[in-house]
Design a protein around this motif. Sequence first.
Motif, PDB file in Angstrom:
ATOM      1  N   THR A  64      -9.645 114.211 -24.395  1.00  0.00           N
ATOM      2  CA  THR A  64      -9.600 115.196 -25.483  1.00  0.00           C
ATOM      3  C   THR A  64      -8.157 115.503 -25.883  1.00  0.00           C
ATOM      4  N   LYS A  67      -7.128 112.853 -28.221  1.00  0.00           N
ATOM      5  CA  LYS A  67      -7.688 113.098 -29.555  1.00  0.00           C
ATOM      6  C   LYS A  67      -6.846 114.125 -30.320  1.00  0.00           C
ATOM      7  N   ARG A  79      -9.785 107.016 -35.865  1.00  0.00           N
ATOM      8  CA  ARG A  79     -10.937 107.334 -35.020  1.00  0.00           C
ATOM      9  C   ARG A  79     -10.543 107.038 -33.584  1.00  0.00           C
ATOM     10  N   GLU A  96     -19.202 113.444 -27.282  1.00  0.00           N
ATOM     11  CA  GLU A  96     -19.905 113.475 -28.568  1.00  0.00           C
ATOM     12  C   GLU A  96     -19.609 114.786 -29.304  1.00  0.00           C
ATOM     13  N   ARG A  97     -19.679 115.910 -28.580  1.00  0.00           N
ATOM     14  CA  ARG A  97     -19.384 117.218 -29.189  1.00  0.00           C
ATOM     15  C   ARG A  97     -17.949 117.273 -29.716  1.00  0.00           C
ATOM     16  N   GLU A  98     -17.047 116.569 -29.035  1.00  0.00           N
ATOM     17  CA  GLU A  98     -15.637 116.541 -29.444  1.00  0.00           C
ATOM     18  C   GLU A  98     -15.387 115.547 -30.581  1.00  0.00           C
ATOM     19  N   GLY A  99     -16.424 114.803 -30.976  1.00  0.00           N
ATOM     20  CA  GLY A  99     -16.264 113.815 -32.046  1.00  0.00           C
ATOM     21  C   GLY A  99     -15.588 112.536 -31.593  1.00  0.00           C
ATOM     22  N   LEU A 101     -15.941 108.826 -30.180  1.00  0.00           N
ATOM     23  CA  LEU A 101     -16.893 107.724 -30.082  1.00  0.00           C
ATOM     24  C   LEU A 101     -16.844 107.123 -28.685  1.00  0.00           C
TER      25      LEU A 101
END
Length: 132
Positions: A64, A67, A79, A96-99, A101
């Motif tokens: 995270t 990201k 991405r 997934e919640r953090e976007g 992939l």
Amino acid sequence: AKRNGFIAALVKYPQLIENGLRLLSNEVVGRCGRNKLVFAAQGGELVVACQGVPVTERDVERITTLKRDLLASEPGKTRLMVVTTGIDPAVGQVLEREGILRREIGLKELCRFLDEQGDRNLSELFKTENIP
């Protein structure tokens, strides 16, 4: 050796991750020496955090943070995907919640693909594992 082989397979065969990718860079990042692959993809870049072992809760903060760093430098054009040999389902939900992939490539799938490509040397690195 297996981690390096996993990364070598992704670099050599980016279609394992997603079709239409072209490698831009292969960097080692952080104190733990993780690899970050950057690919040109349709509509921007795909940054791949490689993990040749299953992703666990311990890895979530590192991913995270990556990201957040990416969004600060290239908002909307980049991405992030985690590519690993396995992922804990609860961790998958957090990503997934953090976007973020994710793509799981099991060792059996990887060996089969490499054998189909005729890349026996790379395939043999993974066949020493107990593959179901």
